[in-house]
Scaffold this motif. Structure first.
Motif: not given
Length: 366
Positions: A208-210, A270-272, A301-303
């Motif tokens: 699941d990509p999400t 963004q969802a996270t 989150l990007k890291r």
């Protein structure tokens, strides 16, 4: 191992399970070296079932570990030798018959990621992986200490549905987590745990990509390749090859130029961010700029997304251990898990798992 059977000796049992361990000659350890050497077998006419080649540490050679390929049954020459052709850097190991009239193809062989050619990168050093884990843990700690208060919060602001949305399998109940967040003495610990739990749950590939911080293309492909009817080691080895090759082909988009307009990870990040902020917002320090707080959390989150891609690109397999025995009933809570290696580069299980970082456990104040 030399043969003790003479020319007139009777043939042994048709199949003899034998393992030969070979060291690459020192003269052929340099980058790009190519050569042949012969391997004595247990007896004349024996059938070899498996060969392990020990690749010593040296320039361009991987870690000095053992790489193995299973061979289909094939008769050994009557003089008791089996020729192994190999090439180092790329560390490709190919087995073939010494007979000039027959060269069996190892159709049952499962190549390790080390046997796929010179275009693939070497695995990262241990300290590079453990260093990335430490940076994520520290980034979470710094975020919580910088942007959240310890003052009393109206219990009505806590939404139980938002806590349930953090994911399944939480080692503490939602009720207990609510208590920990509401207590000024344990709030920092609870908030660090919440952020870490959500991030760590999304560092591995998912159908699941999400539910992953990896590129969505990986999740879509993972759904097709993750299942198979092979044995554990064969499937693990093939998955390792797929991960390494896929990551290398995606370097331009996701490592050299990360988070550009077309980066598919933006959606999951963004969802996270929304999932986490629904829980964190009531505890945000009003003295701090709220937009800056969200941007800082997004950077965390990007890291994490970059590290997820790093783990994905490695041939070894990994898991995160939450030290669940350190539960609230014991007065402690694991707020960041240990990273452990569960399979090596050849797909062999690592038992017990090899730790690459230590879990962060904090005592809960009364």
């Amino acid at each position: 191992m030399t043969s003790n059977a003479g020319p007139g000796a009777a043939a042994p049992t048709p199949v003899i399970s034998s393992t030969q361990t070979l060291s690459v000659p020192a003269t052929l350890q340099a980058d790009g070296a190519v050569g042949n050497f012969t391997v004595p077998v247990i007896a004349e006419g024996a059938t070899i079932t498996n060969v392990l080649v020990l690749v010593p540490t040296g320039q361009g050679i991987r870690f000095g570990k053992e790489y193995g390929l299973s061979l289909p049954p094939g008769e050994i020459r009557s003089d008791g030798f089996f020729t192994v052709s190999y090439m180092i850097n790329p560390a490709q190991i190919v087995f073939h018959s010494a007979s000039p009239t027959a060269t069996p193809t190892p159709t049952n062989a499962v190549p390790s990621s080390a046997a796929l050619g010179g275009g693939l990168p070497q695995p990262l050093e241990d300290k590079a992986i453990s260093g990335d884990v430490s940076k994520i843990s520290n980034a979470i700690k710094n975020h919580v200490q910088s942007y959240y208060h310890t003052s009393r919060v109206n219990p009505g602001l806590i939404d139980y549905e938002d806590l349930h949305a953090l994911g399944s399998g939480l080692p503490v109940s939602v009720g207990t987590l609510t208590t920990l967040i509401g207590n000024a003495a344990t709030r920092e610990i609870a908030l660090r745990f919440i952020i870490a739990w959500v991030i760590i749950s999304k560092l591995q590939p998912s159908k699941d990509p999400t539910k992953s911080l990896l590129p969505s293309e990986i999740a879509q492909c993972y759904q097709a390749v993750a299942s198979g009817d092979r044995g554990y080691q064969a499937q693990t080895s093939l998955m390792a090859c797929w991960r390494v090759m896929t990551a290398e082909l995606m370097q331009a988009s996701y490592i050299r130029n990360p988070f550009g307009p077309s980066d598919s990870r933006h959606a999951s990040i963004q969802a996270t961010l929304v999932t986490l902020d629904n829980v964190l917002q009531p505890y945000a320090d009003s003295r701090m700029n709220n937009g800056e707080r969200k941007r800082n959390l997004e950077e965390v989150l990007k890291r994490a997304a970059l590290f997820a891609f790093t783990l994905f690109s490695q041939p070894s397999a990994w898991e995160f251990e939450w030290q669940e025995e350190q539960g609230v009933t014991s007065g402690d809570l694991c707020i960041f898990p240990a990273l452990v290696q569960v399979a090596d580069e050849a797909g062999n299980p690592v038992s017990p798992p090899r730790p690459f970082s230590e879990a962060v456990v904090r005592q809960l104040d009364a």
